[in-house]
Structures are given as structure tokens and as C-alpha cells.
Design a protein around this motif. Structure first.
Motif, short mmCIF file in Angstrom:
data_model
loop_
_atom_site.label_atom_id
_atom_site.label_comp_id
_atom_site.label_asym_id
_atom_site.label_seq_id
_atom_site.Cartn_x
_atom_site.Cartn_y
_atom_site.Cartn_z
N ARG A 195 0.83 -1.21 0.00
CA ARG A 195 0.00 0.00 0.00
C ARG A 195 0.86 1.26 0.00
NH1 ARG A 195 -3.11 -1.75 5.12
NH2 ARG A 195 -3.57 0.47 5.34
N LEU A 196 1.93 1.24 0.76
CA LEU A 196 2.81 2.41 0.80
C LEU A 196 3.60 2.57 -0.50
CD1 LEU A 196 4.08 2.20 4.48
CD2 LEU A 196 2.50 3.88 3.50
N GLY B 32 1.34 4.26 -2.69
CA GLY B 32 1.21 5.65 -2.28
C GLY B 32 2.35 6.51 -2.80
N GLY C 178 2.00 7.00 -6.53
CA GLY C 178 0.94 7.97 -6.80
C GLY C 178 1.39 9.40 -6.54
N LEU C 179 2.14 9.61 -5.46
CA LEU C 179 2.64 10.95 -5.14
C LEU C 179 3.61 11.45 -6.20
CD1 LEU C 179 3.19 10.49 -1.31
CD2 LEU C 179 1.47 11.95 -2.38
N ARG D 157 1.52 12.36 -9.25
CA ARG D 157 0.76 13.59 -9.03
C ARG D 157 1.65 14.83 -9.12
NH1 ARG D 157 -2.60 13.89 -3.59
NH2 ARG D 157 -0.60 14.56 -2.72
#
Length: 465
Positions: free
Chosen positions: A98-99, A102, A105-106, A109
Motif C-alpha cells: 500500500r505504501l 502511495g 501515486g505521489l 501527481r
């Protein structure tokens, strides 16, 4: 493949690297990040995060196991627990997954382009990346080296078979019946304690006269006492010599000069880490070095114009949060901001049982620097919250200048003390004095009151001791 051209190339997507790339993207810099493995680096994938997950699971299991033996003090009893270690590892892996997502995704973005593969320098502006689709050339105005570190391997105990590093320890399929930990520093004791709580017979072999030699004895003693309670055997002033003839046991030279043999399913070697400076053509840059580390200035600039370095590859302390702070700073400097490294102190945490937190100078370090000091500690035996947690081992200690009471350091050892690290660090960064701490209202009942009481004690008017 077509060459990539960018303003900033970050080599390594560990905490320092991905922080640098994300901040650069936020500032409008065209950034590319290269990583051979999953994003997050050692810390997220095979270090900080998975080890803390295992530590938490072990603590939960040990709590239930104690209740099965009858916790008379709390009046709790239960059936003997069972452990499905495969599920424990799967839970740990899901957190990491999950991290990982994350971080990816960061980066996306922030507009950062990610390239998966192993990087190798051609020169100070060009890097070749071995990807699954072939070699990708990347040309960059500025390069940030954030390659991290790797476990140190002993020549007498090369990794393989029974001999493992922390990476393999965090991916074991089952809890070993017998585990020998070579190295009584924070990595070895964190993992050794966890496996002891999960049911392993653990022996720690440490060459120094005591465990956790990087901390003073006052801080390490509560950890040593807890290890004894958990049934962990600790051999100090002892040296691992290698495996016995059939490779089933570790030969150890003991403090008295004799030898003993310790049988073990696994031998975990945790004698430190070294910078990852080989395998990516660093020698082509001819950078100034500081021993094994890349030499940098107070802006993370190397000796070559346009090449920065951050994180473990630049030296001690080899901590993820140092790398992240360096990464953010480097990105802002590359964007044209005026920044320099001027932090007063970097917190260090040992996630043993109990936990150790240090910020700034210890009493000995302060005296060595020529300071006349006032230092006092407040024991958790006198702290209401610690007593309600059924763990009164440990204390909080302040170190301040004798003349103006400015804080030079704050240390502590206790269950859950890691969460006080931010308060300790903020006090030093803000230039707090003992009076500032004493006049700050601390919530009751909390472990944080220990800081308040230690300051009061140094000022001569402790209330609860």
C-alpha cells in the motif's frame, strides 16, 4: 529507445530520493527518478516499515501469550495463542504494498517521470538505465545521487544459507526455533526482540562490552533488563568466528578468550550498513569522498558542479528522516531557493523494548565539547501513565547548559517513547531553555510529563519525585 532529457534526474527512489523528486515536481521542475526496485527504498520495503510491522505483531502475540500464562496483575487470562506466521508476513507485505502504491501515486501527481531499472553514469550529465526494454539514456542538467546503503557482510560469515541479513529476516517463512543475532546494535536488537517474543530462542553476540554501544549505558540498561526478562541470551565482548565444520552452528570467541558453539536455524548478521557507491559508474565522476561516503557541503552539493548527493550515501547519521530533509532542501536549492543545512539536531530512535529516543547531545558528549551542564532524569516509576500501562521501566533525561539553561539534548527510554521524539526535537530546534519546558503545561496523565518533570528537577523543584 528515444533519449530522455530533463532538468533533474534523481537516482534512487528511497525516502530521500522520492522526497527530492516530489518536491522538485511541486516547484515546477521537470524531474525524472530512476529506481531498480520498488519505490520507497530500503526503509519502506525491507527496513523501517516492515520491521516495525513485525515488532508490533510480536508485541501483540507476546501480550496474549503472557495472558495465557496468567497475568495476575491485570486479572486477565486466556487460552494459549497460536501463530500463523504466514498471515503475519502477508499483513506486513500488504502494508508495504500500500505504501509502495502511495509513493508511486505521489510521484505521478507531482509530475515526476519514473524509470524502472539500474542506473549507470556515462558522465556527470548522462546516465544509462538498464530497463526490461533495453538501455534508456537520460540527459539531465542536474543529478541527485540517492542510492542509499546496504548491509555490511562479514568475511567470516558471508550471506547465504543459514546466514542472513535483515532483508531475509523480514521475509522468513516461519519463526526459527533458534536465532543467533551477530551485532547488538539497534537493527539486531529490534529484530532479535521481535523473534524472541514470537517464540524463538534468541542469542545476541556483541563484540563491545555491552549492547547498544552507540548509546550511553543509562539508556541501554533498561533494554538489557528487558532482554533478560524475555529469555534472550546476550554475550558481550564476544566475537563471531564463523560456522562450525558442518555449517549448523556459530563458533564464538567469548570474553574470557575461550570458544563456544551455538546451534541455530538462522544466523542474523547486523553489524552495520555501508553506502551503496558501487555498481553504477560513480568512479567515472571522480567525486571527492569522505572515507566510504560521498563528500557534500551544507547544500548537499558534491565536488562536481550539477551533482548533488543525499541520504545514507553521504554519511552518518544514516536515517530516513535525514535523507528526506536533505532531499527536500536539495530540490529547493535546484529550484533557485536559498537553503542550507542548519538543523540543530536529528532525532534517533531505537525501536527496541523499551524504545530509546535521543536528540542532541548526551551528558558525556556535552562535557566532551566543553560545556558545563545541568542534567537530570525523571523515572517512569513515578509517572502515572507509565504505571497504568504496566510498564514503569525507563525515564526522560534533559541536558542543558549550566549558565543559561539552554537545552543541549533530550533523551529517554520507555515503552512508546518514539512518539515523543517530535517534542524533543522541536524543543531543541526552537532553542528552548529548561524554563520554557517547565512553564509549558503538559497533559496529564501522559508519558510526556516526564520531560516536564525532568526540567523541573534540573531547576530544583520537581513535584512528583
Amino acid at each position: 529507445m528515444a533519449d530522455i532529457t530533463c532538468k533533474l534526474l534523481v537516482i534512487g527512489a528511497g525516502p530521500g530520493g522520492y522526497t527530492c523528486a516530489i518536491r522538485a515536481g511541486q516547484l515546477g521542475i521537470d524531474a525524472v527518478i530512476v529506481e531498480a526496485d520498488r519505490p520507497g527504498g530500503t526503509c519502506l520495503n525491507i527496513g523501517c516499515i516492515p520491521s516495525k510491522a513485525l515488532i508490533h505483531a510480536a508485541e501483540a502475540y507476546e501480550t496474549v501469550a503472557r495472558a495465557a500464562d496468567g497475568n495476575a496483575a491485570l486479572g486477565i487470562s486466556t487460552a494459549k495463542p497460536s501463530l500463523d506466521f504466514a498471515k503475519t508476513i502477508a499483513w506486513k507485505d500488504d502494508i508495504v504494498r500500500r505504501l509502495n502504491g502511495g509513493v508511486s501515486g505521489l510521484l505521478k501527481r507531482a509530475g515526476v517521470r519514473s524509470v524502472a531499472g539500474r542506473a549507470s553514469f556515462h558522465d556527470g550529465k548522462t546516465v544509462a538505465v538498464e530497463t526490461t526494454n533495453g538501455v534508456q539514456l537520460i540527459h539531465a542538467e542536474t543529478i541527485v545521487i540517492a542510492t542509499g546503503s546496504v548491509p555490511i557482510e562479514l568475511s567470516s560469515l558471508p550471506f547465504g544459507g543459514r546466514v542472513i541479513s535483515s532483508t531475509e529476516a523480514l521475509a522468513l517463512a516461519e519463526v526459527p526455533n533458534g536465532l543467533v543475532v551477530v551485532g547488538g546494535g539497534y537493527i539486531g536488537l529490534e529484530l532479535g526482540t521481535a523473534f524472541a517474543k514470537l517464540g524463538a530462542d534468541v542469542t545476541v553476540v556483541e563484540a563491545a562490552p555491552r549492547i547498544l554501544p552507540q548509546y550511553d549505558g543509562e539508556l541501554s540498561e533498561p533494554v538489557a533488563k528487558r532482554l533478560r526478562t524475555l529469555g534472550v541470551t546476550v554475550l558481550t565482548s564476544a566475537r563471531a568466528m564463523g560456522l562450525n565444520a558442518d555449517g549448523t552452528a556459530l563458533v564464538v570467541e567469548t570474553a574470557d578468550g575461550g570458544q563456544t558453539t551455538i546451534e541455530a536455524d538462522k544466523i542474523l548478521v547486523t553489524v552495520g550498513r555501508k553506502p551503496a557507491t558501487s555498481g553504477f559508474g560513480l568512479e567515472l565522476l571522480d567525486l571527492d569522498m569522505n572515507g566510504p561516503f560521498i563528500r557534500i557541503d551544507d547544500r548537499c552539493r558534491t565536488s562536481m558542479r550539477g551533482v548533488f548527493a543525499i541520504g545514507d550515501v553521504t554519511g552518518e547519521p544514516m536515517l530516513a528522516h535525514r535523507a528526506m530533509a536533505q532531499g527536500e532542501m536539495a530540490a529547493e536549492i535546484i529550484a533557485g531557493h536559498r537553503r542550507a543545512w542548519d538543523h540543530v539536531a536529528i532525532p534517533a530512535i531505537c525501536f527496541t523494548d523499551p524504545e530509546i529516543v535521543t536528540v542532541g547531545l548526551s551528558p558525556g558528549e556535552a562535557r566532551d565539547k566543553g560545556f558545563e551542564i545541568k542534567t537530570d532524569l525523571f523515572p517512569f516509576k513515578a509517572n502515572g501513565r507509565a504505571l497504568t500501562l504496566d510498564r514503569d521501566d525507563g525515564f526522560v533525561r534533559t541536558v542543558a547548559r549550566a549558565d543559561n539553561h539552554a537545552l543541549l539534548g533530550i533523551q529517554g527510554v520507555g515503552v512508546g517513547l518514539a512518539e515523543l521524539s517530535a517534542a524533543f526535537s522541536l524543543a531543541l530546534e526552537m532553542g528552548a531553555r529548561l524554563e520554557d519546558i517547565a512553564l509549558t503545561i503538559h497533559a496529564h496523565p501522559t508519558l510526556g510529563e516526564g520531560l516536564h518533570e525532568a526540567a523541573l528537577k534540573s531547576l530544583g523543584h520537581a513535584i512528583h519525585i
